[in-house]
Design a protein around this motif. Structure first.
Motif, PDB file in Angstrom:
ATOM      1  N   VAL A  62      -2.735  -5.239   2.317  1.00  0.00           N
ATOM      2  CA  VAL A  62      -3.000  -6.355   1.504  1.00  0.00           C
ATOM      3  C   VAL A  62      -2.875  -7.733   2.486  1.00  0.00           C
ATOM      4  O   VAL A  62      -2.369  -7.531   3.549  1.00  0.00           O
ATOM      5  CB  VAL A  62      -1.937  -6.254   0.507  1.00  0.00           C
TER       6      VAL A  62
ATOM      7  N   THR B 162      -1.304 -12.413  -0.621  1.00  0.00           N
ATOM      8  CA  THR B 162      -0.988 -11.689  -1.698  1.00  0.00           C
ATOM      9  C   THR B 162       0.823 -11.415  -1.796  1.00  0.00           C
ATOM     10  O   THR B 162       1.245 -11.814  -3.016  1.00  0.00           O
ATOM     11  CB  THR B 162      -1.456 -10.197  -1.970  1.00  0.00           C
TER      12      THR B 162
ATOM     13  N   SER C 234      -3.478  -3.810  -5.631  1.00  0.00           N
ATOM     14  CA  SER C 234      -2.529  -4.220  -4.571  1.00  0.00           C
ATOM     15  C   SER C 234      -1.223  -3.733  -4.735  1.00  0.00           C
ATOM     16  O   SER C 234      -0.445  -3.560  -3.843  1.00  0.00           O
ATOM     17  CB  SER C 234      -2.638  -5.871  -4.586  1.00  0.00           C
TER      18      SER C 234
ATOM     19  N   ARG D 131      -0.934  -0.345  -3.512  1.00  0.00           N
ATOM     20  CA  ARG D 131      -0.583  -0.195  -1.948  1.00  0.00           C
ATOM     21  C   ARG D 131       0.694  -0.616  -1.428  1.00  0.00           C
ATOM     22  O   ARG D 131       1.112  -0.018  -0.558  1.00  0.00           O
ATOM     23  CB  ARG D 131      -1.817  -1.232  -1.396  1.00  0.00           C
TER      24      ARG D 131
END
Length: 459
Positions: A162, A166, A180, A183
């Motif tokens: 990411v 983020t 996201s 992840r």
């Protein structure tokens, strides 16, 4: 390689055609019965020939039957029909939908697919938790968690796949995408539920989205009937999901004036883009596909001949207009002609400033280096522009709706509006702009009242 087994007076020829989604082997079968009176040698020679022909047909995808799994047939529909006949953006949209359909129905044989299976699929789509695009909200202090594990934010972002932005967004309390969130959780070796929670609980797919699944499924099964894989389309015996009726989002006269006033602070290209969309009602892709040869300055006519589209992995590409009637000529005002002349002169100056870096094209609107502009770049800019200037929450397509609404309100007949918008017929226009037609009808009634029963002046 085909295998042959004798069954009484006939022979069963079997060919393997790979594996389905579950790893099960796909087999095709043909029963062949020899002509009476054939010698043993003639029979064997013809049997071998039939086996080779059948195997070749299977390899070429010419053998279809109801034993096929839905997922197998759907993929054949994409390769043999959709990718050859439909617009690339339409196919890309269908590719996004087919995953859910295959997950629910892909394992089923085509000839065993029944209406109740489809109803169950639709009911599942309407349940909460089905949406894959719901934003996630972090329920822990991610910054403290990384510090406790001696993890540097920049290195962790790279490890998780990411961006640092983020992670900064999470620290500010903003929501992030489900992808996201997954992840980040995977990189920390923790369950997603321990770190994130859905930002909007109980959010479901819209009725329109469920209807999109129905239309795609029905289209595929209709093709299966046409190709004689199944005898009837089970979707025809299922009530289509109810769609959410939404009125077109548009601006009234005062709001449109506010938008035009706010444009004065923007670049010349952005000013021309917004004004041209507003004054012509063109689609975004049609605008991006405009070339200078499409503009007849003497007659004040713009001809829409193509669309410029973008897809990840494919980039920017040119396509035909949405339908046959979308290719059209539109008369524009003298102000629009003057604006376009000024923009052409400005673009020529930009070309000279860029020199060898400029990518030569005839497009009206380009990126900084002369390359065709991506349609989604315009959409992203317009969203920021609307937010920054406190305008009503409209999107780029709202300019098309505003154009049509104002024309109808001004008394322009529906056939003319439909022709300028590039609709296949005025019925489409009347459905989308029912609100404007209703208002115009009310105004017409009031005009008639004034004509037939004028208010008497007091002495």
């Amino acid at each position: 390689m085909a295998t042959i087994k004798q069954r009484g007076d006939s022979y069963k020829i079997t060919v393997s055609c790979g594996y389905d989604l579950n790893g099960k082997q796909i087999r095709r079968h043909l029963t062949w019965t020899p002509e009476p009176g054939m010698t043993k040698r003639q029979l064997q020679k013809e049997l071998d020939r039939q086996a080779v022909l059948f195997e070749e047909k299977c390899r070429n995808g010419q053998v279809l039957d109801g034993n096929m799994k839905f997922a197998e047939f759907a993929e054949k529909w994409f390769t043999d029909y959709a990718e050859k006949q439909l617009r690339p953006t339409t196919v890309a949209g269908y590719r996004q939908l087919i995953g859910r359909i295959n997950a629910a129905l892909g394992h089923m044989r085509m000839d065993r697919l029944q209406p109740h299976h489809i109803v169950s699929f639709y009911n599942n789509l309407a349940e909460t938790g089905v949406r894959e695009d719901c934003k996630q909200h972090c329920i822990v202090n991610i910054k403290e968690l990384l510090r406790s594990r001696s993890l540097v934010q920049t290195k962790f972002a790279k490890q998780a796949g990411v961006s640092v932005a983020t992670l900064n967004s999470i620290n500010r309390g903003n929501n992030i995408s489900a992808e996201s969130a997954e992840r980040i959780a995977a990189a920390l070796a923790l369950p997603v539920k321990e770190l994130f929670a859905p930002a909007v609980a109980g959010k479901t797919l819209s009725g329109n989205t469920v209807l999109h699944y129905h239309k795609l499924l029905s289209t595929i099964l209709t093709t299966a009937v046409r190709w004689q894989v199944i005898t009837s389309n089970p979707c025809e015996r299922v009530a289509p999901p109810k769609s959410d009726r939404k009125e077109a989002v548009y601006l009234d006269e005062e709001q449109a004036a506010d938008l035009l006033a706010a444009l004065d602070k923007e670049s010349m290209q952005h000013q021309v883009i917004v004004k041209l969309l507003l004054f012509t009602g063109m689609r975004r892709g049609e605008l991006c596909g405009l070339e200078w040869k499409d503009v007849d300055f003497e007659r004040a006519v713009i001809t829409v001949r193509r669309s410029s589209l973008y897809l990840p992995g494919k980039g920017i590409f040119e396509a035909e207009t949405k339908n046959a009637t979308s290719e059209r000529c539109m008369k524009v005002s003298a102000d629009v002609v003057t604006m376009l002349k000024a923009w052409r002169a400005e673009q020529s100056k930009q070309r000279l400033r860029m020199g060898d870096q400029w990518q030569t094209s005839d497009r009206l609107f380009t990126a900084w280096n002369g390359a065709p502009i991506r349609p989604d770049v315009i959409t992203a800019w317009f969203h920021k522009f609307v937010t920054k200037n406190g305008l009503p929450p409209i999107h780029i397509h709202s300019l098309r709706h505003t154009n049509a609404t104002l024309l109808i309100a001004a008394g322009t007949n529906l056939t003319t509006v439909a022709a300028r918008l590039g609709h296949a017929n005025s019925t489409t226009t009347s459905k989308i702009y029912a609100h404007a037609i209703k208002s115009a009808d009310q105004a017409a009634a009031e005009v008639l009242q004034d004509i037939l029963h004028p208010v008497k002046k007091q002495a």
